[in-house]
Enzyme design. Sequence first.
Site, PDB file in Angstrom:
ATOM      1  N   LYS A  42       0.821  -1.195   0.000  1.00  5.53           N
ATOM      2  CA  LYS A  42       0.000   0.000   0.000  1.00  5.53           C
ATOM      3  C   LYS A  42       0.859   1.250   0.000  1.00  5.53           C
ATOM      4  O   LYS A  42       0.401   2.343  -0.328  1.00  5.53           O
ATOM      5  CB  LYS A  42      -0.852   0.044   1.284  1.00  5.53           C
ATOM      6  CG  LYS A  42      -1.807  -1.078   1.469  1.00  5.53           C
ATOM      7  CD  LYS A  42      -2.496  -0.886   2.849  1.00  5.53           C
ATOM      8  CE  LYS A  42      -3.331  -2.080   3.222  1.00  5.53           C
ATOM      9  NZ  LYS A  42      -3.837  -1.961   4.601  1.00  5.53           N
ATOM     10  N   GLY A  43       2.123   1.077   0.380  1.00  6.02           N
ATOM     11  CA  GLY A  43       2.987   2.220   0.679  1.00  6.02           C
ATOM     12  C   GLY A  43       3.207   3.210  -0.447  1.00  6.02           C
ATOM     13  O   GLY A  43       3.408   4.393  -0.207  1.00  6.02           O
ATOM     14  N   GLU A  98       7.933   2.380  -5.961  1.00  7.55           N
ATOM     15  CA  GLU A  98       8.003   1.886  -4.584  1.00  7.55           C
ATOM     16  C   GLU A  98       8.128   3.043  -3.591  1.00  7.55           C
ATOM     17  O   GLU A  98       8.603   4.121  -3.944  1.00  7.55           O
ATOM     18  CB  GLU A  98       9.224   0.972  -4.427  1.00  7.55           C
ATOM     19  CG  GLU A  98       8.911  -0.503  -4.297  1.00  7.55           C
ATOM     20  CD  GLU A  98       8.296  -0.906  -2.965  1.00  7.55           C
ATOM     21  OE1 GLU A  98       7.511  -0.129  -2.369  1.00  7.55           O
ATOM     22  OE2 GLU A  98       8.584  -2.016  -2.518  1.00  7.55           O
ATOM     23  N   ASP A  99       7.714   2.801  -2.361  1.00  7.73           N
ATOM     24  CA  ASP A  99       7.893   3.815  -1.326  1.00  7.73           C
ATOM     25  C   ASP A  99       9.331   3.866  -0.832  1.00  7.73           C
ATOM     26  O   ASP A  99       9.921   4.929  -0.705  1.00  7.73           O
ATOM     27  CB  ASP A  99       6.923   3.574  -0.147  1.00  7.73           C
ATOM     28  CG  ASP A  99       6.963   2.146   0.397  1.00  7.73           C
ATOM     29  OD1 ASP A  99       7.748   1.310  -0.105  1.00  7.73           O
ATOM     30  OD2 ASP A  99       6.189   1.852   1.326  1.00  7.73           O
ATOM     31  N   ASP A 102      14.740  -0.974   1.136  1.00 10.91           N
ATOM     32  CA  ASP A 102      15.413  -1.186   2.415  1.00 10.91           C
ATOM     33  C   ASP A 102      16.424  -2.319   2.228  1.00 10.91           C
ATOM     34  O   ASP A 102      17.519  -2.098   1.742  1.00 10.91           O
ATOM     35  CB  ASP A 102      14.341  -1.493   3.460  1.00 10.91           C
ATOM     36  CG  ASP A 102      14.871  -1.580   4.873  1.00 10.91           C
ATOM     37  OD1 ASP A 102      15.923  -0.999   5.149  1.00 10.91           O
ATOM     38  OD2 ASP A 102      14.221  -2.229   5.714  1.00 10.91           O
ATOM     39  N   LYS A 130      17.303   3.344   1.476  1.00 14.39           N
ATOM     40  CA  LYS A 130      18.075   3.139   2.709  1.00 14.39           C
ATOM     41  C   LYS A 130      19.207   2.172   2.379  1.00 14.39           C
ATOM     42  O   LYS A 130      19.160   0.995   2.733  1.00 14.39           O
ATOM     43  CB  LYS A 130      17.134   2.467   3.727  1.00 14.39           C
ATOM     44  CG  LYS A 130      16.995   3.148   5.070  1.00 14.39           C
ATOM     45  CD  LYS A 130      16.294   2.209   6.036  1.00 14.39           C
ATOM     46  CE  LYS A 130      14.907   2.640   6.390  1.00 14.39           C
ATOM     47  NZ  LYS A 130      14.278   1.743   7.392  1.00 14.39           N
ATOM     48  N   PHE A 151      13.776   4.192  11.113  1.00 12.02           N
ATOM     49  CA  PHE A 151      12.455   3.756  10.691  1.00 12.02           C
ATOM     50  C   PHE A 151      11.580   4.978  10.456  1.00 12.02           C
ATOM     51  O   PHE A 151      11.335   5.763  11.354  1.00 12.02           O
ATOM     52  CB  PHE A 151      11.821   2.825  11.733  1.00 12.02           C
ATOM     53  CG  PHE A 151      10.626   2.110  11.173  1.00 12.02           C
ATOM     54  CD1 PHE A 151      10.787   1.008  10.344  1.00 12.02           C
ATOM     55  CD2 PHE A 151       9.338   2.572  11.432  1.00 12.02           C
ATOM     56  CE1 PHE A 151       9.681   0.371   9.793  1.00 12.02           C
ATOM     57  CE2 PHE A 151       8.237   1.932  10.887  1.00 12.02           C
ATOM     58  CZ  PHE A 151       8.406   0.828  10.067  1.00 12.02           C
ATOM     59  N   VAL A 152      11.133   5.117   9.219  1.00 13.38           N
ATOM     60  CA  VAL A 152      10.358   6.303   8.847  1.00 13.38           C
ATOM     61  C   VAL A 152       8.900   5.951   8.570  1.00 13.38           C
ATOM     62  O   VAL A 152       8.582   4.822   8.199  1.00 13.38           O
ATOM     63  CB  VAL A 152      10.964   7.010   7.608  1.00 13.38           C
ATOM     64  CG1 VAL A 152      12.289   7.661   7.952  1.00 13.38           C
ATOM     65  CG2 VAL A 152      11.124   6.044   6.442  1.00 13.38           C
ATOM     66  N   ASP A 158       4.027   3.152   6.772  1.00 13.85           N
ATOM     67  CA  ASP A 158       3.270   2.924   8.002  1.00 13.85           C
ATOM     68  C   ASP A 158       4.101   2.268   9.084  1.00 13.85           C
ATOM     69  O   ASP A 158       5.154   1.693   8.844  1.00 13.85           O
ATOM     70  CB  ASP A 158       2.092   1.991   7.722  1.00 13.85           C
ATOM     71  CG  ASP A 158       2.548   0.546   7.515  1.00 13.85           C
ATOM     72  OD1 ASP A 158       3.415   0.323   6.651  1.00 13.85           O
ATOM     73  OD2 ASP A 158       2.063  -0.346   8.244  1.00 13.85           O
ATOM     74  N   ARG A 164       0.150   6.524   7.516  1.00 14.23           N
ATOM     75  CA  ARG A 164       0.262   6.563   6.048  1.00 14.23           C
ATOM     76  C   ARG A 164      -0.251   7.879   5.466  1.00 14.23           C
ATOM     77  O   ARG A 164       0.153   8.289   4.394  1.00 14.23           O
ATOM     78  CB  ARG A 164      -0.560   5.426   5.419  1.00 14.23           C
ATOM     79  CG  ARG A 164      -0.014   4.030   5.644  1.00 14.23           C
ATOM     80  CD  ARG A 164      -0.686   3.070   4.682  1.00 14.23           C
ATOM     81  NE  ARG A 164      -0.584   1.679   5.071  1.00 14.23           N
ATOM     82  CZ  ARG A 164       0.425   0.873   4.728  1.00 14.23           C
ATOM     83  NH1 ARG A 164       1.428   1.344   4.024  1.00 14.23           N
ATOM     84  NH2 ARG A 164       0.426  -0.397   5.099  1.00 14.23           N
TER      85      ARG A 164
HETATM   86  P1  IMP Z   1      12.702  -4.422   1.618  1.00 10.80           P
HETATM   87  O1  IMP Z   1      12.220  -5.682   0.962  1.00 10.80           O
HETATM   88  O2  IMP Z   1      13.457  -4.707   2.881  1.00 10.80           O
HETATM   89  O3  IMP Z   1      13.489  -3.529   0.700  1.00 10.80           O
HETATM   90  O4  IMP Z   1      11.434  -3.679   2.164  1.00 10.80           O
HETATM   91  C1  IMP Z   1      10.648  -2.843   1.446  1.00 10.80           C
HETATM   92  C2  IMP Z   1       9.345  -2.590   2.196  1.00 10.80           C
HETATM   93  O5  IMP Z   1       9.542  -2.608   3.604  1.00 10.80           O
HETATM   94  C3  IMP Z   1       8.797  -1.239   1.863  1.00 10.80           C
HETATM   95  O6  IMP Z   1       7.968  -1.284   0.735  1.00 10.80           O
HETATM   96  C4  IMP Z   1       8.073  -0.853   3.146  1.00 10.80           C
HETATM   97  O7  IMP Z   1       6.737  -1.333   3.129  1.00 10.80           O
HETATM   98  C5  IMP Z   1       8.836  -1.565   4.253  1.00 10.80           C
HETATM   99  N1  IMP Z   1       9.778  -0.673   4.948  1.00 10.80           N
HETATM  100  C6  IMP Z   1      11.126  -0.686   4.877  1.00 10.80           C
HETATM  101  N2  IMP Z   1      11.683   0.276   5.637  1.00 10.80           N
HETATM  102  C7  IMP Z   1      10.658   0.942   6.182  1.00 10.80           C
HETATM  103  C8  IMP Z   1      10.569   2.089   7.069  1.00 10.80           C
HETATM  104  O8  IMP Z   1      11.554   2.721   7.494  1.00 10.80           O
HETATM  105  N3  IMP Z   1       9.304   2.481   7.428  1.00 10.80           N
HETATM  106  C9  IMP Z   1       8.185   1.860   6.980  1.00 10.80           C
HETATM  107  N4  IMP Z   1       8.217   0.797   6.157  1.00 10.80           N
HETATM  108  C10 IMP Z   1       9.436   0.340   5.765  1.00 10.80           C
HETATM  109 MG    MG Z   2       4.768  -1.490   5.302  1.00 14.08          MG
END
Ligand code: IMP
Ligand code: MG
Length: 179
Positions: A42-43, A98-99, A102, A130, A151-152, A158, A164
């Site tokens: 949803k992000g 993407e939002d 990470d 990040k 953590f943002v 969210d 959100r």
């Molecule tokens: P990844 O697979 O670890 O790159 O994670 C990506 C997803 O993790 C994003 O689409 C977010 O939904 C969530 N996420 C990662 N870091 C944060 C954060 O700092 N705050 C909120 N959601 C996060």
């Molecule tokens: Mg999330």
Amino acid sequence: MHEDLREVLVDEVRLQARIKELGRQITADYQGKDVILVGILKGALPFLADLMRAIELDVSYDLMAVSSYGASTKTSGTVRIIKDLDEEIEGKDVIIVEDIVDTGLTLNYLLENLRSRKVNSLKICTLLDKPSRRKVDIKPDYNGFEIPDVFVVGYGLDYAEKYRNLPYIGVLKEEVYTK
Ligand code: IMP
Ligand code: MG
């Protein structure tokens, strides 16, 4: 500022200005292409909505939902498609919206999955990056802001489905997710 936040990392003015810039870049890079923006729910929803209006091309968009963190602030590493695309994307120029990137695990999976559908091209546009937490070697083609390992929340992001709707990006107070 919301009382659960320690600080505002990116305020609304900077956020919207940067999104306009990304829209201009995409407009310049995709002249004459058959662009589809794939927003990851949803992000990415607020970002997708603003970004598409900053792109001066005929673009379409579609949405996908994949499993992510749930109510935890740590990644599980497992990715699952909860909602797939409505449309075929074969031959299209796809931009994943993407939002935040990470660990990169979500995008790593999505890239492989969408590439197998015989797209013409595939790129990533993320609002936040990040890089310090990366577990797989993934570099977004378009990135709004590089941020430190905090953590943002806000603007689609969210914690336990909250925050959100904030129009800016903020850092959550540690006591909010450790209590
Ligand atoms: P990844 O697979 O670890 O790159 O994670 C990506 C997803 O993790 C994003 O689409 C977010 O939904 C969530 N996420 C990662 N870091 C944060 C954060 O700092 N705050 C909120 N959601 C996060
Ligand atoms: Mg999330």
